[in-house]
Design an enzyme around this catalytic site. Structure first.
Site, mmCIF file in Angstrom:
data_model
loop_
_atom_site.group_PDB
_atom_site.id
_atom_site.type_symbol
_atom_site.label_atom_id
_atom_site.label_comp_id
_atom_site.label_asym_id
_atom_site.label_seq_id
_atom_site.Cartn_x
_atom_site.Cartn_y
_atom_site.Cartn_z
ATOM 1 N N TYR A 146 0.825 -1.203 0.000
ATOM 2 C CA TYR A 146 0.000 0.000 0.000
ATOM 3 C C TYR A 146 0.863 1.259 0.000
ATOM 4 O O TYR A 146 1.821 1.400 0.765
ATOM 5 C CB TYR A 146 -0.915 0.036 1.239
ATOM 6 C CG TYR A 146 -1.664 1.340 1.369
ATOM 7 C CD1 TYR A 146 -2.719 1.640 0.510
ATOM 8 C CD2 TYR A 146 -1.294 2.302 2.308
ATOM 9 C CE1 TYR A 146 -3.386 2.852 0.596
ATOM 10 C CE2 TYR A 146 -1.951 3.515 2.406
ATOM 11 C CZ TYR A 146 -2.991 3.786 1.540
ATOM 12 O OH TYR A 146 -3.653 4.988 1.606
ATOM 13 N N GLY A 180 -6.399 5.372 -0.106
ATOM 14 C CA GLY A 180 -7.765 5.359 0.377
ATOM 15 C C GLY A 180 -8.566 4.255 -0.296
ATOM 16 O O GLY A 180 -8.169 3.085 -0.302
#
Length: 512
Positions: free
Chosen positions: A52, A59
């Site tokens: 990530y 998000g």
């Protein structure tokens, strides 16, 4: 110079760097940790591991994979798109604190950024290149995304800064100083903006001003005690030791020390048996505010040295964990708590002002007027204090109990901590003006009683204050007096302040 290590940064250090202009340098050991973390990010990119924020979107886009050739573009788009701050900018002191706190957090070595970026943050601090950061727009979770994006814009040459007291583009300033804007690489944009540094920076500046004001409130309250011939028995150590709060005991001790040689204070039974609560309960009320200040200081100094971005890199890159250290709830609570503590210092101050000006509550001239009736004296000073206190009551409503989901409900609980910190700062400014009004009225009351009978400490304060606020011999525009007194207090030059007090294990005591 202040050495930054990622650990051990104190509020006193922030004062030195952000308020006094002291320079910083980076710990060699911490830079080595940061470089190892950076090598781990580069290996993740080379190996094509899905992590990530390094090679994914953000998000709700966290499941969108980003090709290796686009990871640098990803970081640039992140900063540009997230720079959605609005409203008036933070003060230079707060923006400098943001730079300092973000740099300190990145030095912990969990964020995966290059030494070049760390050096640039230190360069901006030391050269007083201060990002222009709008105050509004942060939810206080996922980090202070909008404010910190404006800070990052300055690094990449696309933001505004204050340099040599002028607002300019960072690109122009860097060019003038012979350096190039930073080109962000994998994860670096996210590492810059995932954090609580806006709310924490605002919180540290709030705390520094609130702490000084809390000390000053005791000197001002002591002068009011003299103006109203207050009863000293209520400050006897046995009363406060019987309850057991160290902060309450410390306030009572400091006021006993301040008024030790006063000939204006009284004993119970001399004029009356007991005083109203706003005098008699000064140690209890002010002491409770000191309890809050102690709590807030502890939380701020933890957060100032915390790794608050996402993801965090451990074990040389073998463990990369996406978590939620960016959530501002601890600071949101602390700032809401500080709001209440400072609002109450103003609240009890306003009640003392009322006792100084109300002819039904003392034998002083009505409204401290030199010619009651023909001249209004301090009548409207109390109105102003009451207005400020009332405004504080609305601002003290907790921001931390609110939450609005964002990012398509991926980020479904937020802290609103930056709002809490911003409102806290306004309350501190209002509280200072209320205490400035009490100071003006107490000066006049003490003069009426006889300045020669004041305690040594309050007399010294009185003489300094009279250089700022002259005696009321005729009605004038008191707005100017309020602002002059408030600025005098803010500059921390008004007597009993942190510069004259040290912390001991058994509470706050005055330096010998």
């Amino acid at each position: 110079m202040v050495e930054l290590t990622g650990n051990g940064l104190t509020i006193a250090d922030v004062r030195k760097v952000c308020l006094e202009g002291e320079q910083v340098f980076l710990s060699r050991k911490s830079l080595q940790k940061a470089e190892k973390s950076r090598e781990a990010v580069q290996k993740i990119v080379r190996d094509g591991r899905t992590v990530y924020g390094i090679n994914t979107g953000f998000g709700k886009f966290s499941d969108t994979l980003i090709h290796e050739k686009d990871v640098m573009q990803l970081q640039l788009h992140l900063i540009r798109s997230h720079a959605c701050g609005t409203g008036e900018p933070f003060s230079n002191e707060v923006s400098r604190a943001m730079l300092l706190l973000r740099l300190n957090a990145l030095l912990k070595g969990y964020s995966g950024i290059r030494k070049e970026l760390l050096d640039r943050l230190a360069f901006m601090l030391n050269e007083h290149i201060t990002p222009v950061v709008p105050q509004q727009g942060s939810l206080g979770a996922s980090g202070d995304l909008a404010p910190l994006s404006h800070l990052a814009l300055a690094l990449i040459g696309e933001g505004d800064v204050i340099f040599q007291e002028r607002k300019r583009t960072s690109a122009d300033v860097f060019k003038e100083l012979g350096v190039q804007p930073i080109v962000l690489e994998a994860k670096e944009g996210l590492a810059l903006i995932n954090g609580t540094q806006a709310m924490t920076a605002m919180g540290v500046i709030c705390y520094a001003e609130a702490e000084a004001l809390a000390f000053q409130s005791e000197m001002i309250a002591s002068m009011t005690m003299e103006g109203l011939n207050g009863i000293m028995d209520a400050f006897h150590p046995s009363i406060h030791e019987a309850r057991g709060y160290p902060q309450q005991c410390a306030v009572a001790e400091r006021i006993r020390n301040i008024l030790a040689d006063s000939r204006l204070v009284t004993k119970q039974g001399d004029l009356r048996v007991q005083d109203a609560y706003s005098l008699r309960c000064i140690p209890q009320v002010h002491g409770a505010s000191w309890q809050v200040l102690d709590y807030v200081k502890e939380k701020l100094e933890i957060e100032m040295n915390a790794a608050t971005d996402n993801p965090l890199i451990f074990d040389g890159g073998r463990t990369v964990i996406s978590g939620g250290n960016f959530h501002g709830q601890p600071i949101a609570f602390a700032m809401d708590f500080l709001k209440m503590a400072m609002a109450e210092l103003a609240n009890i101050s306003e009640r003392r002002i009322e006792r100084l000006v109300n002819p039904h509550l003392s034998d002083l001239p009505p409204f401290l007027s030199p010619q009651p009736g023909l001249q209004s004296g301090a009548m409207i000073l109390q109105y102003c204090a009451a207005s400020l206190v009332s405004e504080n009551k609305t601002l003290a409503h907790p921001a931390s109990v609110d939450s609005i989901p964002s990012s398509a409900n991926q980020e479904d609980h937020v802290s609103m901590g930056t709002i809490a910190a911003r409102h806290c700062y306004v309350i501190v400014q209002n509280a200072r003006r209320v205490l400035a009004i009490e100071c003006i009225c107490a000066l006049q009351a003490a003069e009426y009683r006889g300045a020669d009978k004041m305690a040594s400490a309050t007399r010294a304060f009185y003489e300094d204050a009279r250089l700022i606020v002259p005696s009321i011999t005729e009605d004038r525009v008191f707005s100017k007096d309020i602002e002059h007194a408030a600025q005098w207090l803010k500059k921390n030059k008004a007597g009993w302040t942190t510069s004259r007090i040290k912390r001991e294990p058994d509470g706050w005591k005055r330096n010998a």
